[in-house]
Design a protein around this motif. Sequence first.
Motif, PDB file in Angstrom:
ATOM      1  N   MET B  88       0.818  -1.207   0.000  1.00  0.00           N
ATOM      2  CA  MET B  88       0.000   0.000   0.000  1.00  0.00           C
ATOM      3  C   MET B  88       0.855   1.261   0.000  1.00  0.00           C
ATOM      4  SD  MET B  88      -3.124   1.118   2.532  1.00  0.00           S
ATOM      5  CE  MET B  88      -4.114  -0.303   2.200  1.00  0.00           C
ATOM      6  N   VAL B  89       0.355   2.258  -0.738  1.00  0.00           N
ATOM      7  CA  VAL B  89       0.905   3.610  -0.632  1.00  0.00           C
ATOM      8  C   VAL B  89      -0.103   4.379   0.213  1.00  0.00           C
ATOM      9  CG1 VAL B  89       1.627   5.678  -1.856  1.00  0.00           C
ATOM     10  CG2 VAL B  89       2.004   3.427  -2.883  1.00  0.00           C
ATOM     11  N   PHE B  90       0.331   4.768   1.422  1.00  0.00           N
ATOM     12  CA  PHE B  90      -0.601   5.342   2.382  1.00  0.00           C
ATOM     13  C   PHE B  90      -0.903   6.801   2.073  1.00  0.00           C
ATOM     14  CE2 PHE B  90       0.954   1.616   4.382  1.00  0.00           C
ATOM     15  CZ  PHE B  90      -0.058   1.201   5.232  1.00  0.00           C
ATOM     16  N   GLN B  91      -2.058   7.239   2.549  1.00  0.00           N
ATOM     17  CA  GLN B  91      -2.492   8.614   2.296  1.00  0.00           C
ATOM     18  C   GLN B  91      -1.458   9.615   2.798  1.00  0.00           C
ATOM     19  OE1 GLN B  91      -6.338   9.511   3.890  1.00  0.00           O
ATOM     20  NE2 GLN B  91      -6.541  11.326   2.635  1.00  0.00           N
ATOM     21  N   ALA B 152       7.600   6.606  -1.457  1.00  0.00           N
ATOM     22  CA  ALA B 152       6.517   5.756  -0.940  1.00  0.00           C
ATOM     23  C   ALA B 152       6.069   4.752  -1.996  1.00  0.00           C
ATOM     24  CB  ALA B 152       5.338   6.619  -0.495  1.00  0.00           C
ATOM     25  N   ILE B 153       5.980   5.203  -3.238  1.00  0.00           N
ATOM     26  CA  ILE B 153       5.579   4.303  -4.321  1.00  0.00           C
ATOM     27  C   ILE B 153       6.671   3.253  -4.559  1.00  0.00           C
ATOM     28  CG2 ILE B 153       5.104   4.202  -6.796  1.00  0.00           C
ATOM     29  CD1 ILE B 153       3.827   7.062  -6.385  1.00  0.00           C
ATOM     30  N   PRO B 161       4.263  -6.482  -5.753  1.00  0.00           N
ATOM     31  CA  PRO B 161       2.975  -6.993  -5.254  1.00  0.00           C
ATOM     32  C   PRO B 161       2.062  -7.421  -6.403  1.00  0.00           C
ATOM     33  CG  PRO B 161       2.969  -4.606  -5.223  1.00  0.00           C
ATOM     34  CD  PRO B 161       4.358  -5.021  -5.627  1.00  0.00           C
ATOM     35  N   ALA B 162       1.124  -8.308  -6.071  1.00  0.00           N
ATOM     36  CA  ALA B 162       0.103  -8.685  -7.050  1.00  0.00           C
ATOM     37  C   ALA B 162      -0.758  -7.476  -7.376  1.00  0.00           C
ATOM     38  CB  ALA B 162      -0.767  -9.816  -6.489  1.00  0.00           C
ATOM     39  N   VAL B 163      -0.976  -6.651  -6.374  1.00  0.00           N
ATOM     40  CA  VAL B 163      -1.734  -5.424  -6.598  1.00  0.00           C
ATOM     41  C   VAL B 163      -1.163  -4.331  -5.710  1.00  0.00           C
ATOM     42  CG1 VAL B 163      -3.516  -6.180  -4.965  1.00  0.00           C
ATOM     43  CG2 VAL B 163      -4.012  -4.335  -6.546  1.00  0.00           C
ATOM     44  N   LEU B 164      -0.993  -3.154  -6.293  1.00  0.00           N
ATOM     45  CA  LEU B 164      -0.526  -1.995  -5.534  1.00  0.00           C
ATOM     46  C   LEU B 164      -1.749  -1.197  -5.114  1.00  0.00           C
ATOM     47  CD1 LEU B 164       2.089  -0.426  -4.674  1.00  0.00           C
ATOM     48  CD2 LEU B 164       1.680   1.018  -6.652  1.00  0.00           C
ATOM     49  N   PRO B 169      -3.017   8.978  -2.609  1.00  0.00           N
ATOM     50  CA  PRO B 169      -1.627   9.367  -2.324  1.00  0.00           C
ATOM     51  C   PRO B 169      -1.291  10.782  -2.771  1.00  0.00           C
ATOM     52  CG  PRO B 169      -1.695   7.925  -4.223  1.00  0.00           C
ATOM     53  CD  PRO B 169      -3.093   7.989  -3.690  1.00  0.00           C
ATOM     54  N   LEU B 170      -2.088  11.370  -3.646  1.00  0.00           N
ATOM     55  CA  LEU B 170      -1.747  12.697  -4.162  1.00  0.00           C
ATOM     56  C   LEU B 170      -2.493  13.804  -3.430  1.00  0.00           C
ATOM     57  CD1 LEU B 170      -1.715  11.928  -7.996  1.00  0.00           C
ATOM     58  CD2 LEU B 170       0.056  11.579  -6.304  1.00  0.00           C
TER      59      LEU B 170
END
Lengths: 303, 364
Positions: B88-91, B152-153, B161-164, B169-170
Motif C-alpha cells: 500500500m501507498v498510504f495517504q 513511498a511508491i 505486489p500482485a496489486v498496488l 496518495p496525491l
Amino acid sequence: MARADVLPLPQRRAIWRVMARRYAHLPLLAPAVAVSVAVFWACMAVLVVMSVYPFLAAGTPRFTLDAWQRFLVDPFYWGVVGTTLRIGVVVTALSLLIGYPTAYAMSKIRRPGWALACYVVLFAPILVSVVVRTYGWLLLLSQTGAVNYVLRTLGLIGQPIPLIFNTTGIIIAMVHILLPFAVFPILSVVGQLTSDLKEAAMDLGANRWQTFRRVTLPLTLPGVVAAAQIVFTLTISAFVTPFLMGGGKVQILSGLIYRDMEAVNLAFASTVALILLALAMAILAASNVLVRRSYSRAEVLRT
Amino acid sequence: MTLVGADRVEDDVELREVSKRFGPVLAVDRVSLQVRRGEFFSLLGPSGCGKTTTLRIIGGLEYPTAGEVVLRGQVVTDVPPYRRATNMVFQHLALFPHLAVFENIAFGLRLRGLPSDVIARKVDDVLQLVDLPGFGTREIHQLSGGQKQRVAIARALVNEPAVLLLDEPLGALDLKLRLQMQAELKALQHRVGTTFLYVTHDQGEALTMSDRIAVMNQGRIEQVGTSQEIYARPQTRFVAAFIGEANFLEGRIAASAPDGVLVSVDGLQVRVAGDGSLPVGAPVTVSIRPEHVKLGAAAAGAANRWDGRVQDMTFMGAVVRATVALASGIAVVAEIQNDAAVGLAPGDAVVAGWAPQHTVVLAR
C-alpha cells in the motif's frame, strides 16, 4: 556598535525590536538559572573545597588529598561503587521492562475514564511518603510477610527466602517507587507514534515482533533513554529506601555519605558525594553519546 | 489452492459480498468487484463512502465483517497483511522517519531475507524507475513532497505486489504537482504492468488515470465502468451528479418511441434514445449534461427543442454557462463555447435543445 550609531533612527529602532524579540525568552530562564547557580553549583564548589580542606570549619585550613586517596586506593570503596552501580543497572532494566509495556498499553486506552483510572493507579503512590512505602515493603517482604507466606502456601519454597536487608529488597522497593518515572517519559513518546507507521511495516511484511523491533522501538528510543537516565540517577543517589531495605547490610555510596556526615568526617563525605555526582554525569554523558546517532533521525520526526 | 476457471485467473483481486461494520456504522455494504490483471482500477466516491475501508480490507489492515477477499484466485480473508501479496501507498505516505531512503525501500526486501547485493540492485532499479537515482542516502526529511511521494511508491513497488493499493496518495500535493504526478503514476503503471487499485475522491483524477472506475456511495458500489461509460451512461442519479454536472428533470415514462422512450416532464415530452426497459408510468429522472444543451442555431436539429428565455449568464473562460428557463418554468443549464454566446444576454428569447442520445433516463 559604532556602525549601529551611524544608521538612521528608524533602522536602529528596528534592530532593537528584533533583538528584543530574539531575547524575549531570557527573563523566563532567570529563576531556574538563579536557583541552579546559587544552590547547586555553589554547593558543588563548597564540596570540592571541603574535600581537600578537612579542617576548614575548624578555622585551620590545610590542603590535603587524604580523603580522595583513601577512597581511591581502598578496594572496599570500589566494592561500594560496584554495588551502587549494580543496583542502579538492575533497577533501571526492570523499570524499563515493566514500564515500557505499561506505557504502551496506556497509550492505547481510548476511554478517558479508563485512562484517568490508569494514571491514578500508577501515579498515586508518589503522593505517599517514600518512608511509608518502604516500611510497607518491609512488612510485605519480611520472613513472615505476605510474599513469603503465599510462596510457602503454594509450595513453591520450603523455607522463607530472605527478601529484605539485602539488595533484592532494595531492588524490589526501588522499582516500585521509580516505576512512574519510567512510564511517564515513555508514555509521552509512545503516544505520539501514529498507527500508520506500524501499518506500513506490517504491509511490507513485518509481523508484530518485527514491527516493534524495526519501527516502534527505534522511534520510541528517545523516551526509553530519558526514562533510563531518570531512573538510574534517582536510584544511585537514593538514600532512604536502600538504607531501610538494606538494613545496614548493603553498603552504597549514599549510605557512605550519611555515615561520614554522622561522624563529622566532612572531607570524606564531600569526596563520596563528588564521586557519586561524577558517576551520574559520566553515565548520562555516555548514554547520550551512545544513542545520539540512533535517535537523531527520530528527533526530526517530531519537528 | 483450488482450481479456478480461466476467466477467474485474469482477476488479481476479487471481493465477494464484503461488508464492514464499525459499531453502528455500516462502512462497506456488500461490495463485490473484480479487478483484472494489469488494470488501473479506481474506487471513487465522496469522503466517508467506504472506499478507503474497502482498500484496507484488501490489504488486510481491516478484517471484513462479512464476505471474502480473493487475491489471484486464493481466498486471503484470514491472511494477515504481512503475508499478503499486496502493498500500500498510504495517504500520509507513512515513510519511516528513522530510516534513510534506501532503508525505507529495502524494508520489505530485508524482511524477506534477500541477500544484500540483490537488495541493493532492486533498490537502485526502483529508484531509477521512480526517477530518483542516487537518492538512497538521503534522509526522509530532506525530500520534497513529490520526492516523498515517489519514495513511498518505490517502497511498495519494489516488493512486486500482485496489486498496488494507493490510498489518495496525491491528496496532500498542490494542484500543479498533483497533475504532474497523475501523469507520472499512469506512465509508471504502464511501464511496470502491475495492477493498481487507486482510491480517490477526485473525479477528475479518476477519469484521467483509470482503466475502470467503481463509483461508491454510502458503502455501496453504484456503478463500475470505464471513464467514458461512467460519464456518458450513468446508471444512478448519484453517479450522474458526482461525476461532472447534470441537469435533472423529474418525470414519468409516457410512451415508448421507435428508438427509445418518451418521458413527460411537466408537460414537455422529452425523447430519450436507448432501450426502454422501464414500464409506462414509471417515475424517472432525466439527466442531461450542460455541454450537451445547445442554444439558438446550434439547437436546430435537436429532437428535444423548446423556446425559452435566458435567465442568467456566467463567463467561465473558455465556456459560458447560461441558465435558460423553458416554457412551463423548467430551467436548464447550458455550457456553450464563449464564441457561441456572443450576442446573447439575460432576458433574450432563445431556443434550447439537446439530442435524445445525450439524454439519460434514471429510475427513481
